[in-house]
Design a protein around this motif. Structure first.
Motif, PDB file in Angstrom:
ATOM      1  N   PHE A  58       0.850  -1.183   0.000  1.00 33.67           N
ATOM      2  CA  PHE A  58       0.000   0.000   0.000  1.00 33.67           C
ATOM      3  C   PHE A  58       0.891   1.241   0.000  1.00 33.67           C
ATOM      4  O   PHE A  58       1.848   1.344   0.766  1.00 33.67           O
ATOM      5  CB  PHE A  58      -0.914   0.000   1.228  1.00 33.67           C
ATOM      6  CG  PHE A  58      -1.900  -1.138   1.218  1.00 33.67           C
ATOM      7  CD1 PHE A  58      -3.097  -1.027   0.516  1.00 33.67           C
ATOM      8  CD2 PHE A  58      -1.621  -2.326   1.885  1.00 33.67           C
ATOM      9  CE1 PHE A  58      -4.014  -2.073   0.500  1.00 33.67           C
ATOM     10  CE2 PHE A  58      -2.526  -3.382   1.872  1.00 33.67           C
ATOM     11  CZ  PHE A  58      -3.727  -3.257   1.174  1.00 33.67           C
ATOM     12  N   ASN A  59       0.579   2.197  -0.887  1.00 33.67           N
ATOM     13  CA  ASN A  59       1.388   3.413  -1.031  1.00 33.67           C
ATOM     14  C   ASN A  59       2.867   3.060  -1.216  1.00 33.67           C
ATOM     15  O   ASN A  59       3.742   3.537  -0.494  1.00 33.67           O
ATOM     16  CB  ASN A  59       1.212   4.327   0.192  1.00 33.67           C
ATOM     17  CG  ASN A  59      -0.235   4.713   0.418  1.00 33.67           C
ATOM     18  OD1 ASN A  59      -0.957   5.038  -0.536  1.00 33.67           O
ATOM     19  ND2 ASN A  59      -0.672   4.672   1.665  1.00 33.67           N
ATOM     20  N   SER A  60       3.119   2.204  -2.175  1.00 34.99           N
ATOM     21  CA  SER A  60       4.463   1.655  -2.367  1.00 34.99           C
ATOM     22  C   SER A  60       5.502   2.733  -2.666  1.00 34.99           C
ATOM     23  O   SER A  60       6.688   2.563  -2.366  1.00 34.99           O
ATOM     24  CB  SER A  60       4.459   0.639  -3.511  1.00 34.99           C
ATOM     25  OG  SER A  60       4.055   1.251  -4.729  1.00 34.99           O
ATOM     26  N   GLU A  61       5.068   3.850  -3.234  1.00 38.65           N
ATOM     27  CA  GLU A  61       6.014   4.905  -3.607  1.00 38.65           C
ATOM     28  C   GLU A  61       6.721   5.502  -2.394  1.00 38.65           C
ATOM     29  O   GLU A  61       7.809   6.082  -2.518  1.00 38.65           O
ATOM     30  CB  GLU A  61       5.306   6.016  -4.392  1.00 38.65           C
ATOM     31  CG  GLU A  61       4.260   6.800  -3.622  1.00 38.65           C
ATOM     32  CD  GLU A  61       2.919   6.094  -3.486  1.00 38.65           C
ATOM     33  OE1 GLU A  61       2.035   6.641  -2.802  1.00 38.65           O
ATOM     34  OE2 GLU A  61       2.759   5.003  -4.079  1.00 38.65           O
ATOM     35  N   SER A  62       6.145   5.344  -1.215  1.00 37.51           N
ATOM     36  CA  SER A  62       6.778   5.904  -0.014  1.00 37.51           C
ATOM     37  C   SER A  62       7.651   4.889   0.728  1.00 37.51           C
ATOM     38  O   SER A  62       8.276   5.236   1.738  1.00 37.51           O
ATOM     39  CB  SER A  62       5.704   6.451   0.930  1.00 37.51           C
ATOM     40  OG  SER A  62       4.896   5.413   1.438  1.00 37.51           O
ATOM     41  N   LEU A  63       7.698   3.669   0.270  1.00 42.16           N
ATOM     42  CA  LEU A  63       8.536   2.662   0.920  1.00 42.16           C
ATOM     43  C   LEU A  63      10.008   2.875   0.579  1.00 42.16           C
ATOM     44  O   LEU A  63      10.351   3.282  -0.530  1.00 42.16           O
ATOM     45  CB  LEU A  63       8.135   1.244   0.462  1.00 42.16           C
ATOM     46  CG  LEU A  63       6.829   0.662   0.990  1.00 42.16           C
ATOM     47  CD1 LEU A  63       6.632  -0.734   0.403  1.00 42.16           C
ATOM     48  CD2 LEU A  63       6.833   0.603   2.517  1.00 42.16           C
ATOM     49  N   GLY A  64      10.869   2.568   1.533  1.00 40.86           N
ATOM     50  CA  GLY A  64      12.295   2.526   1.274  1.00 40.86           C
ATOM     51  C   GLY A  64      12.710   1.074   1.082  1.00 40.86           C
ATOM     52  O   GLY A  64      12.514   0.254   1.987  1.00 40.86           O
ATOM     53  N   ILE A  65      13.241   0.756  -0.064  1.00 38.06           N
ATOM     54  CA  ILE A  65      13.609  -0.638  -0.371  1.00 38.06           C
ATOM     55  C   ILE A  65      15.062  -0.676  -0.798  1.00 38.06           C
ATOM     56  O   ILE A  65      15.466   0.002  -1.755  1.00 38.06           O
ATOM     57  CB  ILE A  65      12.735  -1.219  -1.504  1.00 38.06           C
ATOM     58  CG1 ILE A  65      11.253  -1.106  -1.160  1.00 38.06           C
ATOM     59  CG2 ILE A  65      13.124  -2.671  -1.780  1.00 38.06           C
ATOM     60  CD1 ILE A  65      10.331  -1.469  -2.317  1.00 38.06           C
ATOM     61  N   VAL A  66      15.872  -1.444  -0.079  1.00 40.84           N
ATOM     62  CA  VAL A  66      17.261  -1.682  -0.482  1.00 40.84           C
ATOM     63  C   VAL A  66      17.472  -3.190  -0.492  1.00 40.84           C
ATOM     64  O   VAL A  66      16.909  -3.921   0.328  1.00 40.84           O
ATOM     65  CB  VAL A  66      18.275  -0.996   0.453  1.00 40.84           C
ATOM     66  CG1 VAL A  66      18.196   0.507   0.331  1.00 40.84           C
ATOM     67  CG2 VAL A  66      18.071  -1.439   1.895  1.00 40.84           C
ATOM     68  N   ALA A  67      18.294  -3.659  -1.420  1.00 38.61           N
ATOM     69  CA  ALA A  67      18.445  -5.102  -1.554  1.00 38.61           C
ATOM     70  C   ALA A  67      19.726  -5.450  -2.289  1.00 38.61           C
ATOM     71  O   ALA A  67      20.367  -4.594  -2.912  1.00 38.61           O
ATOM     72  CB  ALA A  67      17.247  -5.698  -2.300  1.00 38.61           C
ATOM     73  N   LEU A  68      20.088  -6.712  -2.203  1.00 35.17           N
ATOM     74  CA  LEU A  68      21.160  -7.256  -3.034  1.00 35.17           C
ATOM     75  C   LEU A  68      20.593  -7.582  -4.409  1.00 35.17           C
ATOM     76  O   LEU A  68      19.447  -7.237  -4.717  1.00 35.17           O
ATOM     77  CB  LEU A  68      21.748  -8.506  -2.368  1.00 35.17           C
ATOM     78  CG  LEU A  68      22.423  -8.309  -1.007  1.00 35.17           C
ATOM     79  CD1 LEU A  68      23.000  -9.633  -0.501  1.00 35.17           C
ATOM     80  CD2 LEU A  68      23.529  -7.274  -1.100  1.00 35.17           C
ATOM     81  N   THR A  69      21.367  -8.264  -5.220  1.00 29.92           N
ATOM     82  CA  THR A  69      20.985  -8.558  -6.593  1.00 29.92           C
ATOM     83  C   THR A  69      20.909 -10.062  -6.806  1.00 29.92           C
ATOM     84  O   THR A  69      21.723 -10.814  -6.265  1.00 29.92           O
ATOM     85  CB  THR A  69      22.009  -7.956  -7.573  1.00 29.92           C
ATOM     86  OG1 THR A  69      22.078  -6.540  -7.349  1.00 29.92           O
ATOM     87  CG2 THR A  69      21.633  -8.226  -9.013  1.00 29.92           C
ATOM     88  N   ASP A  70      19.937 -10.506  -7.578  1.00 26.66           N
ATOM     89  CA  ASP A  70      19.854 -11.921  -7.918  1.00 26.66           C
ATOM     90  C   ASP A  70      21.189 -12.402  -8.485  1.00 26.66           C
ATOM     91  O   ASP A  70      21.775 -11.750  -9.352  1.00 26.66           O
ATOM     92  CB  ASP A  70      18.759 -12.158  -8.955  1.00 26.66           C
ATOM     93  CG  ASP A  70      17.364 -12.121  -8.354  1.00 26.66           C
ATOM     94  OD1 ASP A  70      17.238 -12.276  -7.129  1.00 26.66           O
ATOM     95  OD2 ASP A  70      16.394 -11.938  -9.111  1.00 26.66           O
ATOM     96  N   GLY A  71      21.657 -13.541  -7.981  1.00 26.68           N
ATOM     97  CA  GLY A  71      22.934 -14.085  -8.419  1.00 26.68           C
ATOM     98  C   GLY A  71      24.078 -13.777  -7.476  1.00 26.68           C
ATOM     99  O   GLY A  71      25.169 -14.357  -7.612  1.00 26.68           O
ATOM    100  N   ASP A  72      23.857 -12.879  -6.516  1.00 26.38           N
ATOM    101  CA  ASP A  72      24.911 -12.569  -5.544  1.00 26.38           C
ATOM    102  C   ASP A  72      25.212 -13.789  -4.671  1.00 26.38           C
ATOM    103  O   ASP A  72      24.309 -14.546  -4.306  1.00 26.38           O
ATOM    104  CB  ASP A  72      24.488 -11.413  -4.634  1.00 26.38           C
ATOM    105  CG  ASP A  72      24.631 -10.048  -5.303  1.00 26.38           C
ATOM    106  OD1 ASP A  72      25.257  -9.981  -6.367  1.00 26.38           O
ATOM    107  OD2 ASP A  72      24.103  -9.067  -4.739  1.00 26.38           O
ATOM    108  N   LEU A  73      26.479 -13.938  -4.324  1.00 33.85           N
ATOM    109  CA  LEU A  73      26.882 -14.949  -3.352  1.00 33.85           C
ATOM    110  C   LEU A  73      26.689 -14.349  -1.967  1.00 33.85           C
ATOM    111  O   LEU A  73      27.245 -13.290  -1.661  1.00 33.85           O
ATOM    112  CB  LEU A  73      28.341 -15.345  -3.564  1.00 33.85           C
ATOM    113  CG  LEU A  73      28.904 -16.401  -2.606  1.00 33.85           C
ATOM    114  CD1 LEU A  73      28.234 -17.751  -2.850  1.00 33.85           C
ATOM    115  CD2 LEU A  73      30.416 -16.521  -2.771  1.00 33.85           C
ATOM    116  N   ILE A  74      25.913 -15.011  -1.118  1.00 36.78           N
ATOM    117  CA  ILE A  74      25.605 -14.470   0.203  1.00 36.78           C
ATOM    118  C   ILE A  74      26.042 -15.449   1.288  1.00 36.78           C
ATOM    119  O   ILE A  74      26.236 -16.636   1.037  1.00 36.78           O
ATOM    120  CB  ILE A  74      24.110 -14.138   0.353  1.00 36.78           C
ATOM    121  CG1 ILE A  74      23.246 -15.396   0.179  1.00 36.78           C
ATOM    122  CG2 ILE A  74      23.711 -13.069  -0.648  1.00 36.78           C
ATOM    123  CD1 ILE A  74      21.776 -15.192   0.488  1.00 36.78           C
TER     124      ILE A  74
END
Length: 340
Positions: A58-74
């Motif tokens: 809901f109201n996705s434009e106000s969310l803060g989203i940070v993430a790694l990238t598909d394929g990253d070794l974790i």
């Protein structure tokens, strides 16, 4: 409203919590992070989760989203995704995100480990027969992230950017339809699909060596033979020779059978014919074959690739920018996360 936004796929306690906080804490902002507990894992599913957040929160434009990238070794306890916003906006997606990351990362990692075990020999992704068909599109993407490039259904390659086409070999059903006559079955296949590489499935009569040579003698364009002997069977080659081999090493597709198969093919001048093996192969069995130098060219792997063996957890770890989490959990700082 979509079923996802309506909470159709969400555990009810997430929905109840979101409702309480929407009314009792309307101005509070939380940060939720997602992580898993295994080492040397290939991450997959992040793109799907970000898309989900942007379309089903809901109201996705106000969310803060940070993430790694598909394929990253974790690694264990490394955050792969953080979401900042009001819990009401995305709380209904917590379990769904856990599930996406768990399935896709497990598949990508399983595929990566199988390829490593196979010394990067080709591996055919044959999981269509051991899982729910509806998963194929996303699973194909995860398998590709893990390094697999050979698929058997159109669905598995639908979401891949490159021009992949499904491939495959003759099934037992075709041979059965021609009363077990492998030669006639292969002639029919070749008549209908003359541009396909001709691959013979040679275990139907449980006589791999004999049928392989019959096929090789008959078809000058034979590309490969596939051995798919059940673990419950011992190939006819071993009849009368049982004392020469350990009893627990001659069932199914085994190293002794494949070595003899390569030897007879080479002896008859068919060095170019490749050997494909399937039936019960996983990273451990492939690693054993490779360590012992079993002459396999291509592995067909199914069920083991979709084992869900990596689980993710989502934890709320900050409240209004201040660390706040249950005992044993805390906000994990990472400079690898990027804004999405």
């Amino acid at each position: 409203m979509s079923k996802i936004k309506a909470g159709y796929y969400s555990a009810v306690y997430f929905l109840k919590t979101a409702n309480i906080l929407k009314h009792e804490k309307p101005n509070d902002i939380v940060t939720m992070q997602f992580f898993q507990r295994e080492e040397n894992v290939i991450l997959a599913g992040v793109d799907s989760c970000v898309d989900l957040l942007k379309t089903e929160s809901f109201n996705s434009e106000s969310l803060g989203i940070v993430a790694l990238t598909d394929g990253d070794l974790i690694q264990a306890n490394e955050p792969v995704l953080k979401i900042t916003g009001h819990y009401y906006q995305f709380g209904h997606l917590e379990g769904i995100i856990d599930g996406i990351l768990a399935r896709q990362t497990s598949i990508a990692t399983n595929c990566h480990r199988v390829l490593q075990a196979a010394n990067n020999k080709p591996v055919i992704y044959m999981n269509d027969r051991s899982d729910y068909y509806y998963n194929q599109e996303n699973d194909g993407t995860a398998a590709k992230i893990g390094g697999i490039t050979n698929f058997v259904t159109a669905s598995q390659v639908t979401k891949l950017e490159d021009n992949y086409k499904p491939t495959g070999t003759v099934p037992h059903a075709l041979i059965q339809a021609f009363n077990g006559d492998l030669i006639v079955a292969l002639k029919a296949y070749q008549n209908f699909y003359p541009t396909d590489k001709l691959v013979a499935l040679v275990d139907y009569n449980n006589d791999v060596i004999t049928d392989t040579l019959r096929v090789a003698h008959h078809f000058s364009n034979l590309y490969a033979v596939r051995v798919d002997t059940s673990k419950a069977l011992i190939d006819k080659y071993f009849v009368g020779k049982e004392s020469k081999y350990p009893a627990d090493e001659i069932n199914g597709v085994n190293k002794h059978l494949i070595r003899v198969l390569r030897q007879v093919l080479n002896h008859e001048g068919y060095q170019h014919v490749k050997i494909i093996v399937s039936s019960g192969f996983n990273a451990q069995k492939i690693a054993t074959f490779e360590k012992e130098g079993v002459p396999v060219d291509i592995y067909g792997v199914g069920e083991s690739l979709a084992k869900i063996n990596i689980s993710f957890t989502g934890d709320s770890v900050q409240l209004n920018g201040v660390d706040q989490a249950k005992v044993g959990r805390h906000n994990i700082v990472s400079n690898r996360l990027v804004k999405k």
